[in-house]
Design an enzyme around this catalytic site. Structure first.
Site, PDB file in Angstrom:
ATOM      1  N   HIS A 137       0.825  -1.218   0.000  1.00  0.00           N
ATOM      2  CA  HIS A 137       0.000   0.000   0.000  1.00  0.00           C
ATOM      3  C   HIS A 137       0.858   1.267   0.000  1.00  0.00           C
ATOM      4  CE1 HIS A 137      -3.010   2.972   0.935  1.00  0.00           C
ATOM      5  NE2 HIS A 137      -2.483   3.181   2.140  1.00  0.00           N
ATOM      6  N   ASP A 139     -19.382  17.054 -24.846  1.00  0.00           N
ATOM      7  CA  ASP A 139     -17.950  17.012 -24.511  1.00  0.00           C
ATOM      8  C   ASP A 139     -17.500  15.636 -24.018  1.00  0.00           C
ATOM      9  OD1 ASP A 139     -19.366  17.127 -22.191  1.00  0.00           O
ATOM     10  OD2 ASP A 139     -18.042  18.543 -21.176  1.00  0.00           O
ATOM     11  N   ASP A 199      -3.311   8.437  -0.941  1.00  0.00           N
ATOM     12  CA  ASP A 199      -3.650   7.309  -0.057  1.00  0.00           C
ATOM     13  C   ASP A 199      -5.099   6.887  -0.286  1.00  0.00           C
ATOM     14  OD1 ASP A 199      -3.610   5.561   2.297  1.00  0.00           O
ATOM     15  OD2 ASP A 199      -4.697   7.155   3.325  1.00  0.00           O
ATOM     16  N   GLU A 207       0.602   5.340  12.999  1.00  0.00           N
ATOM     17  CA  GLU A 207      -0.734   4.942  13.465  1.00  0.00           C
ATOM     18  C   GLU A 207      -0.818   3.446  13.736  1.00  0.00           C
ATOM     19  OE1 GLU A 207      -5.410   5.384  12.160  1.00  0.00           O
ATOM     20  OE2 GLU A 207      -3.866   5.381  10.621  1.00  0.00           O
ATOM     21  N   ASP A 208      -0.205   2.630  12.864  1.00  0.00           N
ATOM     22  CA  ASP A 208      -0.425   1.177  12.906  1.00  0.00           C
ATOM     23  C   ASP A 208       0.712   0.379  13.545  1.00  0.00           C
ATOM     24  OD1 ASP A 208      -2.768   1.696  11.610  1.00  0.00           O
ATOM     25  OD2 ASP A 208      -1.995   1.252   9.608  1.00  0.00           O
ATOM     26  N   HIS A 213       3.669   6.672   5.850  1.00  0.00           N
ATOM     27  CA  HIS A 213       2.483   7.411   6.305  1.00  0.00           C
ATOM     28  C   HIS A 213       1.602   6.622   7.268  1.00  0.00           C
ATOM     29  CE1 HIS A 213       0.373   5.287   2.957  1.00  0.00           C
ATOM     30  NE2 HIS A 213      -0.701   5.496   3.683  1.00  0.00           N
TER      31      HIS A 213
END
Length: 722
Positions: free
Chosen positions: A55, A264, A146, A83-84, A79
């Protein structure tokens, strides 16, 4: 940028793409960032089963396509670690410096924002998101990348989560990508979201697109290329694109157009070296193909608010298929593709172009600044949705200045966009030299002249319901906030008291000040007057305050002492009413509210006529108690449950007119042994009849039974006690 997710990427492949880009990346920093992320995520897997590190690698690849800098690539790789995993932001700061740590921390905080259905919380979360973006826009670009990769791999989510994420993406992330000018990400986010929210509509349009287009567009590109070369325009880059699925969906399903009515869907893009060549090419295209009237837009001389520049014209091809031609320079093309990301310059430390960024992020700061003056956080939601709308209109002042406004904006919005003083003094407007009403909606290309009055003139409160932009709303509110404080307080107080009466809430005089103080505090106002003023100038809306008002009223009722039980043997009743402290007192029932046994009552000691009994929620009671000279004359009163007396009650009946209606109602009352003191009936329009009855009843429970029985009589529509 590709619209399909490739196979899981390896770091070796990512590094090769970095090298192939030819930009001077800091490979030492990026190598260390990958090593840390790979180690931190080593035990984790995604829902799809692939290693989690795929990821962040994919997010970094999207940022390479956008041309982002070394710090952004390193932050993208890390990133999710804060957090993880056990890795902290402080650890990242010590190893990679404050800039990368700021980006990782910013993305982590944005990831922790959970958009809920609770408007207050959602508004606060949007505010946090915009604050992060105004500090360093790279935080938002990493977050958009992300979200894009998560949407590409969203098939692994449960169905409800897919729909929730798609709705959040459509309402929050895609509009922000639009305002940052990153059209590729914006369009793919919308298409992916639509695929989850309306798979049938999405697949219908995909099938229609697959049947048309590619071969036709190839031929058109070859023809245009040859014609430009023949006329001295060489080295032109010509490519084509097909309109996004969501773009077609909006026109088909929201504007009720057929696929063939959308002009268009197919577009040819011509990229040239100079602005002069762009206008020359436009003339050549109009020589080759028949241009459709009113389909030409010059965004080069009048750029869109997000910085987009191009010439647009729609023409009919020889196969009778309409297509759009977009003509722009190389710089304009980079701006259109990558938006704000196009401002990253690859010098020795790969730094950004600060002036341009400040200019591009002005709308974020303006939105946050204007919100500080609003007491109601939920206004931010509607402001976000109006200020991030993709559709814009462009109008001109008589001097030729261009004013950009969202679609649906009025001439009042136009006036405030020029200057707050112009809006405050506005008394009218001319569009193309013709007077128009003040709710006239601006159309692209109009020349608008604002007619102003004297300096002391101010806006009308009604304008708050007419204007479209948050800028105009806040300037109007600020004017009333500063210039009309006393008027605001009076108007706000009246409006709040009307709302209390409408909801049958009676605040006892002794608790009135405390109730209002608590309500002001709950609405983040320092004083009660400040709350009244905020209601008066529109900063607080009663409809949004109602829940807090009801909570406060329920708390007040719960804290009230229970009525004192009197000894009936010592204090005798009169007319079935016990008046506290007065024995056998003459009693009369007030005609303004006609109390009945069961109603909560109170007594008023009159001058020479005994005690007048009122219902506690009678408006006359509330008004009288506010005057000090009357306060001591109000006494407690209760119904004597032992007394069996009859009281008169008046009922108003609305019925469908018919024969024998009066006799059927009289018969129903006779069956219940209810005496009738008076009866009057009259015919009304639309085949209806009104009837007024005065009857004898024992108490409110008895009255309720009578009303219920009368409602069962055929053709009786309503029964009301007066």
């Amino acid at each position: 940028m590709e619209n399909t997710e490739k196979m899981p990427i390896t770091y070796e492949e990512l590094k090769q793409e970095l090298i192939d880009s030819g930009r001077p990346y800091d490979f030492d920093m990026i190598d260390r960032a990958f090593a840390l992320a790979n180690q931190a995520h080593s035990a984790q897997r995604r829902r799809s089963g692939e290693p989690y590190i795929c990821h962040p690698l994919s997010v970094a690849r999207i940022l390479i396509d956008l041309g982002m800098d070394s710090e952004s690539i390193a932050a993208a790789l890390m990133h999710d670690v804060a957090e993880d995993t056990d890795v902290t932001v402080d650890e990242i700061r010590s190893k990679f410096g404050p800039e990368v740590a700021l980006l990782v921390d910013g993305v982590t905080k944005l990831t922790q924002i959970k958009f809920s259905n609770v408007e207050d919380r959602q508004a606060e979360n949007l505010r946090k998101m915009l604050l992060a973006m105004s500090q360093d826009v790279r935080v938002m670009i990493i977050k958009l990348s992300d979200r894009l990769h998560n949407m590409r791999t969203g098939d692994a989510w449960p169905e409800q989560k897919r729909r929730d994420k798609a709705l959040e993406t459509m309402e929050v992330y895609a509009p922000i990508a639009h305002r940052l000018g990153i059209s590729n990400i914006k369009e793919e986010l919308e298409d992916r979201s639509l695929q989850y929210l309306d798979p049938v509509g999405y697949n219908t349009i995909r099938d229609l697109l697959d049947k048309h287009g590619d071969e036709f567009l190839h031929g058109v590109c070859d023809t245009i290329s040859a014609h430009l070369t023949e006329n001295g325009i060489e080295n032109a880059k010509i490519k084509y694109r097909v309109k996004s699925v969501y773009g077609i969906y909006r026109k088909m399903y929201m504007q009720n157009k057929e696929f063939e009515e959308i002009y268009d869907i197919y577009a040819v893009r011509i990229i040239l070296n100079s602005v002069a060549e762009c206008y020359t090419a436009l003339g050549l295209i109009h020589d080759m193909y028949h241009p459709l009237p009113n389909r030409f837009k010059d965004y080069i001389s009048t750029p869109k608010p997000n910085g987009y520049q191009s010439l647009h014209t729609t023409v009919i091809g020889h196969e009778a298929l309409p297509f759009e031609v977009q003509i722009r320079t190389w710089d304009m093309d980079r701006q259109a593709e990558y938006g704000i990301a196009a401002h990253w310059k690859y010098k020795e430390g790969i730094t950004s172009s600060g002036d341009k960024l400040d200019e591009r992020l002005a709308w974020v700061r303006q939105l946050l600044e204007s919100q500080r003056s609003s007491a109601d956080a939920t206004d931010l939601l509607s402001d976000i949705k109006s200020d991030l709308l993709p559709e814009e209109v462009f109008a001109f002042t008589p001097r030729g200045d261009v004013i950009n406004l969202p679609a649906g904006a009025t001439v009042i919005d136009f006036a405030y966009a020029i200057h707050s003083a112009v809006g405050n003094r506005m008394i009218g407007a001319k569009v193309n030299n013709r007077i128009v009403p003040i709710d006239h909606q601006v159309v692209t290309g109009e020349i608008i002249e604002i007619i102003t009055g004297p300096e002391n003139r101010g806006p009308s409160r009604d304008w708050l319901n007419i204007v479209k932009t948050s800028e105009a709303k806040n300037k109007i509110r600020n004017w009333f906030k500063k210039e009309r404080r006393e008027e605001n307080i009076a108007e706000g107080k009246d409006a709040l008291e009307r709302e209390l009466r409408r909801n049958m809430m009676t605040i006892p005089p002794e608790h009135y000040d405390e109730f209002m103080s608590n309500l002001a505090r709950r609405n983040r106002c320092n004083t009660v007057e400040e709350m009244y003023a905020a209601i008066g100038y529109g900063g607080l809306q009663l409809s949004r305050m109602l829940t807090k008002i009801k909570d406060e009223y329920a708390r007040l009722k719960a804290s009230e002492p229970k009525p004192v039980t009197l000894d009936i043997k010592r204090i005798h009743s009169s007319e079935g009413v016990v008046v506290e402290g007065i024995d056998n007192c003459p009693v009369k029932f007030a005609k303004c509210c006609s109390p009945l046994p069961g109603d909560d009552i109170i007594g008023f000691v009159t001058r020479g006529f005994g005690v007048s009994i009122h219902k506690r929620d009678c408006k006359n009671v509330h008004e009288s108690m506010r005057h000090p000279e009357n306060a001591d004359r109000w006494v407690r009163a209760y119904w004597d449950t032992a007394a069996k007396e009859q009281y008169s009650a008046t009922l108003e009946l609305t019925c469908m007119d018919r024969n024998n209606l009066v006799s059927d109602i009289a018969l129903a009352l006779s069956d219940m042994r209810v005496p009738i003191y008076s009866m009057a009936a009259r015919a009304a329009e639309h085949g209806r009849a009104h009837m007024s009855l005065t009857i004898g009843i024992m108490n409110t429970e008895h009255l309720n039974n009578v009303v219920a029985k009368l409602k069962k009589v055929k053709d009786v529509i309503s029964v009301l006690r007066t």
